[in-house]
Motif scaffolding. Structure first.
Motif, PDB file in Angstrom:
ATOM      1  N   ALA A  41       3.791   3.806 -17.007  1.00  0.00           N
ATOM      2  CA  ALA A  41       4.599   4.436 -15.965  1.00  0.00           C
ATOM      3  C   ALA A  41       3.655   5.004 -14.913  1.00  0.00           C
ATOM      4  N   VAL A  42       3.842   4.610 -13.662  1.00  0.00           N
ATOM      5  CA  VAL A  42       2.956   5.030 -12.576  1.00  0.00           C
ATOM      6  C   VAL A  42       3.756   5.786 -11.524  1.00  0.00           C
ATOM      7  N   ALA A  43       3.328   6.998 -11.231  1.00  0.00           N
ATOM      8  CA  ALA A  43       3.892   7.779 -10.132  1.00  0.00           C
ATOM      9  C   ALA A  43       2.777   8.052  -9.135  1.00  0.00           C
ATOM     10  N   CYS A  44       3.155   8.186  -7.886  1.00  0.00           N
ATOM     11  CA  CYS A  44       2.160   8.359  -6.820  1.00  0.00           C
ATOM     12  C   CYS A  44       2.429   9.636  -6.040  1.00  0.00           C
ATOM     13  N   TRP A  45       1.363  10.135  -5.458  1.00  0.00           N
ATOM     14  CA  TRP A  45       1.476  11.299  -4.586  1.00  0.00           C
ATOM     15  C   TRP A  45       0.395  11.197  -3.530  1.00  0.00           C
ATOM     16  N   HIS A  94      -0.276   5.879  -1.626  1.00  0.00           N
ATOM     17  CA  HIS A  94       1.095   5.515  -1.275  1.00  0.00           C
ATOM     18  C   HIS A  94       1.611   4.572  -2.362  1.00  0.00           C
ATOM     19  N   PRO A  95       2.856   4.702  -2.791  1.00  0.00           N
ATOM     20  CA  PRO A  95       3.364   3.863  -3.878  1.00  0.00           C
ATOM     21  C   PRO A  95       3.220   2.365  -3.631  1.00  0.00           C
ATOM     22  N   ARG A  96       3.459   1.927  -2.433  1.00  0.00           N
ATOM     23  CA  ARG A  96       3.357   0.499  -2.118  1.00  0.00           C
ATOM     24  C   ARG A  96       1.955  -0.023  -2.440  1.00  0.00           C
ATOM     25  N   LEU A  99       1.025   0.287  -6.372  1.00  0.00           N
ATOM     26  CA  LEU A  99       1.656  -0.702  -7.248  1.00  0.00           C
ATOM     27  C   LEU A  99       1.134  -2.106  -6.993  1.00  0.00           C
ATOM     28  N   ILE A 100       0.889  -2.443  -5.742  1.00  0.00           N
ATOM     29  CA  ILE A 100       0.309  -3.757  -5.442  1.00  0.00           C
ATOM     30  C   ILE A 100      -1.082  -3.852  -6.051  1.00  0.00           C
ATOM     31  N   ASP A 101      -1.862  -2.782  -5.958  1.00  0.00           N
ATOM     32  CA  ASP A 101      -3.183  -2.766  -6.582  1.00  0.00           C
ATOM     33  C   ASP A 101      -3.072  -2.888  -8.103  1.00  0.00           C
ATOM     34  N   ALA A 102      -2.140  -2.157  -8.709  1.00  0.00           N
ATOM     35  CA  ALA A 102      -1.948  -2.214 -10.164  1.00  0.00           C
ATOM     36  C   ALA A 102      -1.511  -3.605 -10.612  1.00  0.00           C
ATOM     37  N   SER A 103      -0.849  -4.333  -9.733  1.00  0.00           N
ATOM     38  CA  SER A 103      -0.371  -5.669 -10.099  1.00  0.00           C
ATOM     39  C   SER A 103      -1.512  -6.654 -10.352  1.00  0.00           C
ATOM     40  N   SER A 128      10.031  -1.398  -3.096  1.00  0.00           N
ATOM     41  CA  SER A 128      10.371  -2.554  -3.929  1.00  0.00           C
ATOM     42  C   SER A 128      10.221  -3.857  -3.145  1.00  0.00           C
ATOM     43  N   SER A 129      10.638  -3.876  -1.888  1.00  0.00           N
ATOM     44  CA  SER A 129      10.495  -5.086  -1.074  1.00  0.00           C
ATOM     45  C   SER A 129       9.029  -5.439  -0.856  1.00  0.00           C
ATOM     46  N   ALA A 130       8.205  -4.447  -0.591  1.00  0.00           N
ATOM     47  CA  ALA A 130       6.781  -4.691  -0.385  1.00  0.00           C
ATOM     48  C   ALA A 130       6.114  -5.207  -1.647  1.00  0.00           C
ATOM     49  N   VAL A 131       6.479  -4.631  -2.784  1.00  0.00           N
ATOM     50  CA  VAL A 131       5.884  -5.075  -4.056  1.00  0.00           C
ATOM     51  C   VAL A 131       6.300  -6.514  -4.349  1.00  0.00           C
ATOM     52  N   VAL A 132       7.571  -6.833  -4.139  1.00  0.00           N
ATOM     53  CA  VAL A 132       8.033  -8.204  -4.351  1.00  0.00           C
ATOM     54  C   VAL A 132       7.236  -9.173  -3.477  1.00  0.00           C
ATOM     55  N   ALA A 133       7.001  -8.794  -2.247  1.00  0.00           N
ATOM     56  CA  ALA A 133       6.326  -9.685  -1.303  1.00  0.00           C
ATOM     57  C   ALA A 133       4.832  -9.831  -1.559  1.00  0.00           C
TER      58      ALA A 133
END
Length: 155
Positions: A41-45, A94-96, A99-103, A128-133
């Motif tokens: 579980a990843v949360a960002c700040w 930033h969450p975007r 999460l992209i880095d974690a991917s 969510s859209s940015a992560v999908v892309a």
């Protein structure tokens, strides 16, 4: 279940405290259990952009607030007994981007979507859209669960 022949070992879940992100945690765990996979579980700040220019009175506690959101979401998803395969990570980013880095090292990313659908959702540029892309692994987008109280089917 595997991706390109490799077993799924790590599922990363973006957590922001919303009902959709709590449901994303539950869905990730449902997939992870039979696979023997770990759920992270990843949360960002991050500090607001204005923060670096000057310090406002009472503007503090961003990291602590994000930690509480993360801990509360995990507790809401699983109750008092957190599964042994679930871990939590707090990231200053930033969450975007986080999460992209974690991917890059994940076998799957699971994110919640809070329901800003239709044309408005296209304009929002949601995480969510940015992560999908841009993710480097498969992405599952989980919508806010429908409840019986709003006349919809239960979960």
């Amino acid at each position: 279940m595997s991706i390109a022949g490799a077993p799924i070992a790590r599922i990363v879940v973006g957590v922001d405290g919303s009902e959709a992100s709590v449901e994303a945690l539950r869905q990730a765990q449902r997939m992870a259990t039979p696979l023997g996979a770990k759920v992270q579980a990843v949360a960002c700040w991050e500090y607001p952009q204005m923060y670096s220019g000057y310090v406002m009175m009472g503007v503090e506690g961003f990291e602590e607030g994000a930690r509480k959101v993360l801990d509360d979401a995990v507790a809401q998803a699983f109750g008092a007994e957190i599964p042994a395969n679930v871990s939590s990570t707090l990231v200053r980013s930033h969450p975007r981007e986080a999460l992209i880095d974690a991917s890059r090292d994940a076998d799957m990313i699971v994110v919640g979507r809070r329901g800003h659908g239709g044309f408005g959702g296209l304009l929002l540029g949601s995480v969510s859209s940015a992560v999908v892309a841009h993710a480097h692994c498969p992405v599952l987008v989980v919508h806010t669960p429908e409840t019986e109280s709003d006349g919809s089917r239960g979960s």
